[in-house]
Design an enzyme around this catalytic site. Structure first.
Site, mmCIF file in Angstrom:
data_model
loop_
_atom_site.group_PDB
_atom_site.id
_atom_site.type_symbol
_atom_site.label_atom_id
_atom_site.label_comp_id
_atom_site.label_asym_id
_atom_site.label_seq_id
_atom_site.Cartn_x
_atom_site.Cartn_y
_atom_site.Cartn_z
ATOM 1 N N LYS A 127 42.202 25.180 -20.097
ATOM 2 C CA LYS A 127 42.366 24.511 -21.375
ATOM 3 C C LYS A 127 41.783 25.363 -22.616
ATOM 4 C CE LYS A 127 39.253 21.573 -23.242
ATOM 5 N NZ LYS A 127 38.885 21.988 -24.881
ATOM 6 N N ASN A 128 40.572 26.070 -22.613
ATOM 7 C CA ASN A 128 40.153 26.779 -23.626
ATOM 8 C C ASN A 128 40.769 28.174 -23.831
ATOM 9 O OD1 ASN A 128 38.628 24.656 -24.317
ATOM 10 N ND2 ASN A 128 36.627 25.734 -23.698
ATOM 11 N N CYS A 153 31.694 16.364 -35.091
ATOM 12 C CA CYS A 153 31.920 15.721 -33.841
ATOM 13 C C CYS A 153 30.944 15.334 -32.883
ATOM 14 C CB CYS A 153 33.165 16.990 -33.151
ATOM 15 S SG CYS A 153 32.304 18.146 -31.995
ATOM 16 N N ARG A 202 29.432 21.692 -36.278
ATOM 17 C CA ARG A 202 30.485 22.668 -36.139
ATOM 18 C C ARG A 202 31.322 23.124 -37.251
ATOM 19 N NH1 ARG A 202 33.441 20.977 -30.416
ATOM 20 N NH2 ARG A 202 33.659 23.334 -30.197
ATOM 21 N N ASP A 204 29.131 24.359 -21.873
ATOM 22 C CA ASP A 204 30.188 23.511 -21.245
ATOM 23 C C ASP A 204 29.912 23.092 -19.901
ATOM 24 O OD1 ASP A 204 31.769 23.649 -23.827
ATOM 25 O OD2 ASP A 204 33.481 24.575 -23.027
ATOM 26 N N ARG A 245 41.267 14.742 -21.752
ATOM 27 C CA ARG A 245 41.411 15.865 -22.745
ATOM 28 C C ARG A 245 41.343 17.171 -21.916
ATOM 29 N NH1 ARG A 245 37.676 16.137 -27.271
ATOM 30 N NH2 ARG A 245 38.833 18.057 -27.325
HETATM 31 C C1 UD1 Z 1 34.488 27.121 -28.214
HETATM 32 C C2 UD1 Z 1 35.060 26.152 -26.774
HETATM 33 C C3 UD1 Z 1 34.030 25.137 -26.720
HETATM 34 C C4 UD1 Z 1 32.627 25.716 -26.127
HETATM 35 C C5 UD1 Z 1 32.426 26.673 -27.195
HETATM 36 C C6 UD1 Z 1 30.937 27.578 -26.797
HETATM 37 C C7 UD1 Z 1 37.212 26.154 -27.206
HETATM 38 C C8 UD1 Z 1 38.596 25.330 -27.706
HETATM 39 N N1 UD1 Z 1 36.287 25.438 -27.126
HETATM 40 O O1 UD1 Z 1 34.122 26.196 -29.150
HETATM 41 O O2 UD1 Z 1 34.379 24.164 -25.669
HETATM 42 O O3 UD1 Z 1 31.729 24.520 -26.007
HETATM 43 O O4 UD1 Z 1 33.263 27.565 -27.615
HETATM 44 O O5 UD1 Z 1 31.051 28.174 -25.818
HETATM 45 O O6 UD1 Z 1 37.412 27.231 -26.680
HETATM 46 N N2 UD1 Z 1 29.519 28.073 -35.723
HETATM 47 C C9 UD1 Z 1 29.159 27.745 -37.028
HETATM 48 N N3 UD1 Z 1 30.249 28.301 -37.856
HETATM 49 C C10 UD1 Z 1 31.330 28.674 -37.652
HETATM 50 C C11 UD1 Z 1 31.986 28.702 -36.048
HETATM 51 C C12 UD1 Z 1 30.677 28.336 -35.295
HETATM 52 O O7 UD1 Z 1 27.970 27.521 -37.467
HETATM 53 O O8 UD1 Z 1 32.494 29.030 -38.492
HETATM 54 C C13 UD1 Z 1 28.725 27.611 -34.827
HETATM 55 C C14 UD1 Z 1 28.984 26.450 -33.975
HETATM 56 O O9 UD1 Z 1 28.742 24.997 -34.752
HETATM 57 C C15 UD1 Z 1 28.031 26.299 -32.550
HETATM 58 C C16 UD1 Z 1 28.220 27.766 -32.320
HETATM 59 O O10 UD1 Z 1 28.490 28.463 -33.484
HETATM 60 O O11 UD1 Z 1 26.814 25.671 -32.827
HETATM 61 C C17 UD1 Z 1 29.175 28.223 -31.144
HETATM 62 O O12 UD1 Z 1 30.291 27.871 -31.654
HETATM 63 P P1 UD1 Z 1 31.784 28.496 -31.228
HETATM 64 O O13 UD1 Z 1 31.539 29.565 -30.223
HETATM 65 O O14 UD1 Z 1 32.587 28.825 -32.497
HETATM 66 O O15 UD1 Z 1 32.499 27.409 -30.494
HETATM 67 P P2 UD1 Z 1 33.955 26.734 -30.590
HETATM 68 O O16 UD1 Z 1 34.863 27.852 -30.827
HETATM 69 O O17 UD1 Z 1 34.285 25.612 -31.407
#
Ligand code: UD1
Length: 426
Positions: A22-23, A116, A121, A310, A402
């Site tokens: 999925k990811n 969420c 996030r 995850d 999902r």
């Molecule tokens: C992706 C995965 C999700 C997984 C996560 C961490 C997908 C669709 N989803 O989510 O399943 O749990 O990686 O492995 O691939 N953050 C900020 N600011 C930003 C971006 C991120 O503060 O602009 C923080 C987030 O709140 C979180 C951390 O960084 O605490 C890591 O998030 P991120 O690696 O960006 O996760 P996703 O890409 O949302």
């Protein structure tokens, strides 16, 4: 709304085939926005998140044709450059359209995702990196407006690793003018899969699997889908979930269509608890039949190749049955312990203090009605339910749909007594 009824004390046996990731699929589908020619994807998982992403792409002008085992996407023209609140709020990964939209159209309007169940996030890193390429960003009425006359290569150091922001940066950089250097990037297999796909289309990304990647921008009109289709890699989180399910139930199963290397941290963690694992490149055999008691083992979540956030919830369900106490430190998200209250309803003894959970293993779990709160939380409830005495009803399984392709059918094939039922029907 569907719910699951799972009879406990299950034993699993046989083989399970893991579906496409999925990811990896979500950003790889977004990358189709960069292409004016049709592209074919193979092995997309049958998930509501994927169907949703296809709808978003259709809204942006893509022609989507499904012809098993392929899905063809053609973005001849962009119909508009907007992803609305209604779409982005339902699935955060929708925000990933922003980079390719900007690259293709020089402007994008994408709703801020909002928080969420697992935390706030934010997306400020995505926006900072877009600004570094020369985009003008403004936020108004809950929408991000991104505009750029021209996108120029840049050097950008991520203050912390973000999977999504790295992917946004990559999808923007590939057609920006000149050279981009991205430091402290995500090395998650899903990010690597996205970059490899783009390279097949003609982009120039180097340094993959290291902390720094370099991208030489190419003209967007020169990107060409290859003759063959893009095959989605297997879902390492789905594989991990089945590995833990077999371990908690003292079962022996073969897990096919995986990349063992991506699961190394879980393999070694499970081995520490006493499970025997036979490894091959693309399959694993999990043998917990001789596991008399689960040895407690502490984990903390971190970016790849660390322990994935995850799989944290599923690991917690497993540790709930360990002989002794263990600790889980959640370092990626601030609110990812929603499953604790539900696991405790099944008889687990878990206490949370901030981002630290202490799990005192119990001799038995007992069936009860519980509620799925998010995708991976629902997987942890399924795992716990397999090990309970009695029957567990898991409500709101739309969360699990999902991200898990036919999980009830796959578990049934492995011998689990699981039924999918509809609310209101007996
Ligand atoms: C992706 C995965 C999700 C997984 C996560 C961490 C997908 C669709 N989803 O989510 O399943 O749990 O990686 O492995 O691939 N953050 C900020 N600011 C930003 C971006 C991120 O503060 O602009 C923080 C987030 O709140 C979180 C951390 O960084 O605490 C890591 O998030 P991120 O690696 O960006 O996760 P996703 O890409 O949302």
């Amino acid at each position: 709304m569907d719910y699951f009824l799972i009879k406990g004390k299950s034993k699993l046996s046989g083989e399970v085939k893991i579906s496409g990731s999925k990811n990896a699929s979500l950003p790889m589908l977004c990358a189709s926005i960069l292409l004016k020619k049709p592209i074919k994807y193979k092995n997309l998982p049958n998930l509501s998140d994927i169907r949703f992403m296809l709808k978003i792409l259709q809204g942006l002008g893509a022609k989507v044709v499904k012809k098993e085992p392929y899905i063809k996407i053609h973005f001849k023209e962009l119909a508009n450059n907007e992803a609305s609140y209604d779409l982005v709020r339902k699935m955060r990964a929708s925000f990933l359209v922003i980079g390719p939209l900007l690259a293709r159209n020089k402007s994008a309007k994408v709703s801020l995702p909002g928080g969420c169940a697992i935390g706030a996030r934010p997306v400020e890193l995505h926006l900072k990196v877009l600004e570094a390429f020369g985009a003008k960003i403004s936020v108004k009425d809950g929408y991000v407006y991104a505009k750029a006359k021209e996108l120029n290569g840049t050097t950008f150091t991520f203050p912390f690793i973000s999977v999504g922001a790295t992917q946004t940066a990559i999808m923007t950089a590939v057609t920006a003018k000149g050279k981009t250097v991205l430091k402290n990037v995500s090395k998650e297999p899903e990010t690597i899969a996205l970059a490899k796909m783009l390279n097949k289309l003609g982009t120039k990304i180097t340094g993959l699997k290291t902390d720094t990647i370099t991208i030489d921008g190419v003209n967007i009109n020169k990107l060409r889908p290859g003759l063959r289709s893009i095959k989605l890699p297997p879902d390492r989180i789905e594989a991990a979930t089945f590995m833990i399910a077999a371990s908690i139930t003292n079962s022996k199963i073969k897990i096919k269509n995986i990349i063992s290397k991506e699961l190394e941290i879980l393999i070694s963690s499970l081995e520490q608890t006493g499970v025997k694992i036979k490894k091959a490149k693309d399959y694993l055999t999990i043998d917990a039949t001789k596991l008399k008691e689960i040895k407690p083992f502490d984990i903390e979540t971190s970016a790849y190749p660390g322990f994935p956030t995850d799989i944290q919830a599923q690991w917690m369900a497993y540790m709930a049955r360990a002989k002794g106490s263990s600790r889980i430190e959640e370092k990626m998200f601030e609110n990812r312990f929603m499953h604790v209250a539900e696991l405790n309803r099944l008889g687990a003894d878990i206490k949370v203090s901030g981002n630290l959970a202490t799990i005192n293993g119990v001799e038995k779990l007992t069936g009860a009605p519980v509620m799925a709160t998010d995708l991976r939380a629902s997987a942890s409830l399924v795992i716990a339910a397999l090990a309970t005495n009695g029957t567990t009803r898991i409500n709101r399984v739309y969360h699990i749909d999902r991200g898990y392709d036919l999980i009830d059918k796959k578990l049934k094939k492995l011998g689990v007594d699981i039924e999918r039922k509809k609310e209101g029907k007996v």
